[in-house]
Write an enzyme that holds these catalytic residues in place. Structure first.
Site: not given
Ligand code: KIV
Length: 282
Positions: A44-45, A83, A115, A182
């Site tokens: 979700d980045s 994610d 998460e 993380e």
């Molecule tokens: O959303 C993401 O890219 C992440 C990674 C940094 C682990 O959760």
């Protein structure tokens, strides 16, 4: 080529270090897969590095499914992990199971990541029971940025470090096939890695995890709004990309592009005939 599965990843603990990289579209998926990454996380980045949001909180299920499907079309080997975005699993167990299932049925992912630890064990158990492999994620969990008061490292004091070890054990017990750690001190990551039998994948967690994950745009030097300490840039592609597009803009303006090799002209006989036909029509 056989696709890597979640059980394959679990089986790599102690055998080899596991590589995971994010991707968000067809070309980045293709590139990460061609480079030999074991897992590709459609993180979700996405919200920050692709969609330009301040944080990850605005990312929706629709965004995630759209981008995960694009990545899937470019990947033939790596395990694709989708994610779960903010509020796609927190409100209820049934919502979590339904949304996790969509990653597999609608986007081609073969696992999901979510998460948080203790508060979401019921969701994780139910998702795993429904047939969807789950990757846990503890430490700095960006969806909790409002509660943490920013993107801050976690587990820096003895009590919070011990709580993280307990949380990792609970995630293993709930059925996770691996766990992302993380921004936690390397000693905490090392302890968790030694205490659980599923692989730990670190980001800003030091060298003693079972694998590492980094964001695609960070590795390639494409995102410069902020660069966390744990990022290593393996290339600096932002500058050369701007230079290349600048050159294109200049060549369009001066007429240097397109040149003869960039377009097709008619065969002279066909051109003559074409002119004759036009003449007749006119
Ligand atoms: O959303 C993401 O890219 C992440 C990674 C940094 C682990 O959760």
């Amino acid at each position: 080529m056989n696709k890597i599965t979640a059980p394959d990843i679990s089986g790599l603990k102690g055998i080899k270090k596991i590589s995971m990289v994010t991707a968000y579209d067809y070309p980045s998926g293709q590139i990460a897969d061609a480079a030999g990454a074991d897992m590709i996380l459609v993180g979700d980045s996405l919200g920050m590095v692709v969609l330009g949001y301040e944080d990850t909180l605005s990312v929706t299920m629709a965004d995630m499914l759209h981008h995960t499907a694009a990545v899937s079309r470019g990947v033939s080997r790596a395990l694709i992990v989708g994610d779960m975005p903010f509020m796609s699993y927190q409100p209820s167990v049934s919502m979590a199971v339904e949304n996790a299932g969509k990653f597999l049925s609608k986007s081609g992912a073969r696992a999901v990541k979510l998460e948080g630890g203790f508060p979401f064990l019921a969701q994780i158990r139910a998702i795993v029971d429904s047939g969807v492999p789950v990757q846990g994620h503890i430490g700095l969990t960006p969806q909790h940025v409002a509660r943490f008061g920013g993107f801050k490292a976690q587990g820096k004091n003895a009590r919070s470090a011990a709580a993280l070890v307990d949380e990792a054990k609970a995630l293993e017990e709930a059925g996770c096939f691996s766990i992302v750690l993380e921004a936690v001190p390397d000693e905490v990551a090392a302890e968790i890695t030694a205490e659980i039998s599923i692989p730990t994948i670190g980001i800003g967690a030091g060298p003693n995890t079972d694998g590492q994950v980094l964001v695609y745009h960070d590795i390639l030097g494409l995102f410069d709004r902020f660069v966390p300490k744990f990022v290593k840039k393996y290339a600096q592609l932002r500058g050369p990309s701007i230079e290349a597009i600048k050159q294109y803009v200049t060549e369009v303006e001066t007429g240097a592009f397109p040149s003869a090799e960039n377009f097709t002209s008619m065969d002279p006989e066909e051109l003559e005939l074409f002119k004759t036909l036009l003449h007749k029509q006119g």
